[in-house]
Every structure is written in structure tokens, then in C-alpha cells.
Write a protein that holds these residues in place. Structure first.
Motif, PDB file in Angstrom:
ATOM      1  N   GLY A   1      41.031  32.137  41.511  1.00 20.34           N
ATOM      2  CA  GLY A   1      40.160  32.824  42.461  1.00 20.34           C
ATOM      3  C   GLY A   1      40.819  33.956  43.233  1.00 20.34           C
ATOM      4  O   GLY A   1      40.137  34.751  43.876  1.00 20.34           O
ATOM      5  N   THR A   2      42.157  34.065  43.197  1.00 20.66           N
ATOM      6  CA  THR A   2      42.851  35.173  43.878  1.00 20.66           C
ATOM      7  C   THR A   2      42.352  36.505  43.315  1.00 20.66           C
ATOM      8  O   THR A   2      42.236  36.659  42.097  1.00 20.66           O
ATOM      9  N   LYS A   3      42.052  37.444  44.219  1.00 20.24           N
ATOM     10  CA  LYS A   3      41.551  38.751  43.769  1.00 20.24           C
ATOM     11  C   LYS A   3      42.720  39.708  43.567  1.00 20.24           C
ATOM     12  O   LYS A   3      43.444  40.031  44.507  1.00 20.24           O
TER      13      LYS A   3
ATOM     14  N   VAL B   1      40.170  42.546  40.023  1.00 20.81           N
ATOM     15  CA  VAL B   1      39.240  43.456  40.699  1.00 20.81           C
ATOM     16  C   VAL B   1      39.141  44.766  39.906  1.00 20.81           C
ATOM     17  O   VAL B   1      38.063  45.332  39.748  1.00 20.81           O
TER      18      VAL B   1
ATOM     19  N   ALA C   1      43.178  33.618  38.114  1.00 19.73           N
ATOM     20  CA  ALA C   1      42.890  34.605  39.166  1.00 19.73           C
ATOM     21  C   ALA C   1      41.876  35.617  38.630  1.00 19.73           C
ATOM     22  O   ALA C   1      41.541  35.615  37.444  1.00 19.73           O
ATOM     23  N   GLN C   2      41.418  36.482  39.545  1.00 18.66           N
ATOM     24  CA  GLN C   2      40.288  37.344  39.200  1.00 18.66           C
ATOM     25  C   GLN C   2      40.718  38.808  39.320  1.00 18.66           C
ATOM     26  O   GLN C   2      41.264  39.212  40.352  1.00 18.66           O
TER      27      GLN C   2
ATOM     28  N   TRP D   1      36.193  46.780  47.660  1.00 14.46           N
ATOM     29  CA  TRP D   1      36.383  45.425  47.118  1.00 14.46           C
ATOM     30  C   TRP D   1      37.561  44.737  47.799  1.00 14.46           C
ATOM     31  O   TRP D   1      38.631  45.336  47.917  1.00 14.46           O
TER      32      TRP D   1
ATOM     33  N   VAL E   1      40.836  42.704  48.130  1.00 13.10           N
ATOM     34  CA  VAL E   1      41.963  42.500  47.218  1.00 13.10           C
ATOM     35  C   VAL E   1      42.988  41.620  47.924  1.00 13.10           C
ATOM     36  O   VAL E   1      43.368  41.901  49.063  1.00 13.10           O
ATOM     37  N   ASP E   2      43.418  40.532  47.274  1.00 15.90           N
ATOM     38  CA  ASP E   2      44.446  39.666  47.862  1.00 15.90           C
ATOM     39  C   ASP E   2      45.844  40.101  47.442  1.00 15.90           C
ATOM     40  O   ASP E   2      46.795  39.975  48.194  1.00 15.90           O
TER      41      ASP E   2
ATOM     42  N   SER F   1      42.257  45.700  52.790  1.00 10.21           N
ATOM     43  CA  SER F   1      42.453  44.239  52.758  1.00 10.21           C
ATOM     44  C   SER F   1      43.892  43.847  53.085  1.00 10.21           C
ATOM     45  O   SER F   1      44.174  42.662  53.213  1.00 10.21           O
TER      46      SER F   1
END
Ligand SMILES: [Zn+2]
Length: 229
Positions: free
Chosen positions: A133-135, A164, A161-162, A77, A79-80, A102
Motif C-alpha cells: 500500500g505504500t505510494k 504513483v 507497494a503502489q 497525488w 507520495v510516501d 507530501s
């Protein structure tokens, strides 16, 4: 001699069990994890296992290895950001971020109390990194009540933010994190007993009061700047 019959256990479950044993052994080597003991807890309850949170991330090579296992689990996945709190979790989150493909950045909230309630604050400098929206991958060292993690989850939700998932070293299995995907190197809940019903007391195992005594009898070392006159 005939070979022992093959175990009927699911191979994935066996592998998970073996992995958990290895991770427990690593935590034992840091001096953080005590097993087969008879420990007095601050609550007055007795237990056979104890973990000293502050010691968990003291061995860099162990922390790096364990962080890499968490990173590998979440590698599929993107990841930011890796978000955590507290010094121990932050050391671990650095190791997780370093090993994740990532190349996420590391951000932390600071823990505090406000009116007797726990509180997590995100420094303003980090706000531009945590956007809608940041993961986000949440990292914690030990999850015992889940209260800090639940505050972090709320913080991420608030910023749009989202999440993970949640990666941690140790998770008490009873903790509810609202169905978020949690990956834990060790998932364990050790039973605690009322002294009156404690099977270890009944067996006459001496009670280890060290961890409680340490809290009340020893003060942490501290230094302070002199007051200006
Ligand atoms: Zn006991």
C-alpha cells in the motif's frame, strides 16, 4: 506590415514543446547534452545527438529546478516514498522529494549484475518503509532502454507497494513501461544510423569519435588503500 497568421497548433502542445526546449538548453549547459554533432556510438552506429549520463546532475541549481518540475507534476497525488537507483538518479530523486508537498522519504535500490543479468537490490534497512500500500514515485535520470525501471517496478510490485508514477529527465520515446504514468522533461528519440546509410557521413560531416575513444583509451582515476604486508 501585417501580423503573421496565428499558428493553428494546440496551445498545450506548443507549451510542451517550449518547455522541452528549455530543459534541453539546461542539459546543454551542464555539458551533458550534445546536439548537431556526428557521434560514433559504442555500438558502432552513428547519431547526431548524445547525452553523457554522468554529467546530467552535476549542477545543483539545475537539478533542483528540474526536480521541482517533476514534483509539481506529481503534486496532486500523495507520495510516501521516492525510489530510484544509481548516483545520478538518486541526486535527482532527492530534489524531487524535497519539492513534493507530501514530503516523501527517499529510498534507493543498488544496481548490480548477477550471472550477467541486471539486478536491483533494496537494502534491508529500507524494507520497513516499502510495505503493501505504500505510494511510490519512481525517479530516473535517463530512461534509454527501461531495463532498470522495469526492475524497480517489479520490485515495488513484489513488495505489494503502489506505483504513483515515473518521473524522469529524459525518456527515449520508444521505451515501453507497461502503461505506467510517465512524466518526462524531455521525450526524445534520436535516430541512429548504420555507417553505410548515415546521412551525416554522406554530407561529409567529420565523425566525433571522442565518446568511444574515451571509453577505451582513458581510464577513470582511482585510488586504493595499500595492501597490508
Ligand atoms: Zn555517420
Amino acid at each position: 506590415m501585417s501580423a503573421a497568421p496565428a499558428p493553428k497548433k494546440d496551445p498545450a502542445a506548443v507549451e510542451a514543446e517550449v518547455r522541452e526546449k528549455i530543459h534541453l538548453e539546461i542539459l546543454k549547459r551542464t555539458g551533458a547534452y550534445h546536439a548537431n554533432d556526428h557521434v560514433l556510438l559504442p555500438s558502432g552506429q552513428h547519431t547526431s545527438e548524445y547525452i553523457e549520463k554522468t554529467l546530467v546532475t552535476t549542477e545543483p541549481s539545475f537539478t533542483e529546478g528540474l526536480g521541482a518540475v517533476i514534483a509539481k507534476h506529481f503534486a496532486p497525488w500523495p507520495v510516501d516514498i521516492v525510489l530510484s537507483t544509481g548516483p545520478g538518479a538518486l541526486i535527482l530523486s532527492h530534489c524531487v522529494a524535497r519539492a513534493h508537498p507530501s514530503r516523501p522519504v527517499v529510498v534507493y535500490g543498488t544496481k548490480g549484475l548477477s550471472g550477467g543479468k541486471r539486478r536491483v537490490t533494496l537494502p534491508v534497512e529500507f524494507h520497513r518503509l516499502l510495505r503493501p500500500g505504500t505510494k511510490v514515485l519512481l525517479v530516473e535520470d535517463l530512461v534509454s532502454t527501461g531495463s532498470t525501471l522495469n526492475l524497480l517496478i517489479e520490485l515495488v510490485d513484489q513488495l505489494g507497494a503502489q506505483i504513483v508514477g515515473v518521473g524522469c529527465l529524459w525518456r527515449r520515446t520508444s521505451v515501453d513501461l507497461g502503461g505506467r504514468p510517465v512524466f518526462s522533461l524531455v521525450s526524445r528519440d534520436f535516430p541512429t544510423y548504420n555507417p553505410a546509410e548515415c546521412p551525416l557521413c554522406r554530407k561529409g560531416v567529420p565523425l566525433n569519435e571522442e565518446f568511444v575513444r574515451r571509453r577505451t583509451h582513458r581510464k577513470p582515476s582511482a585510488v586504493q588503500e595499500p595492501h597490508s604486508s
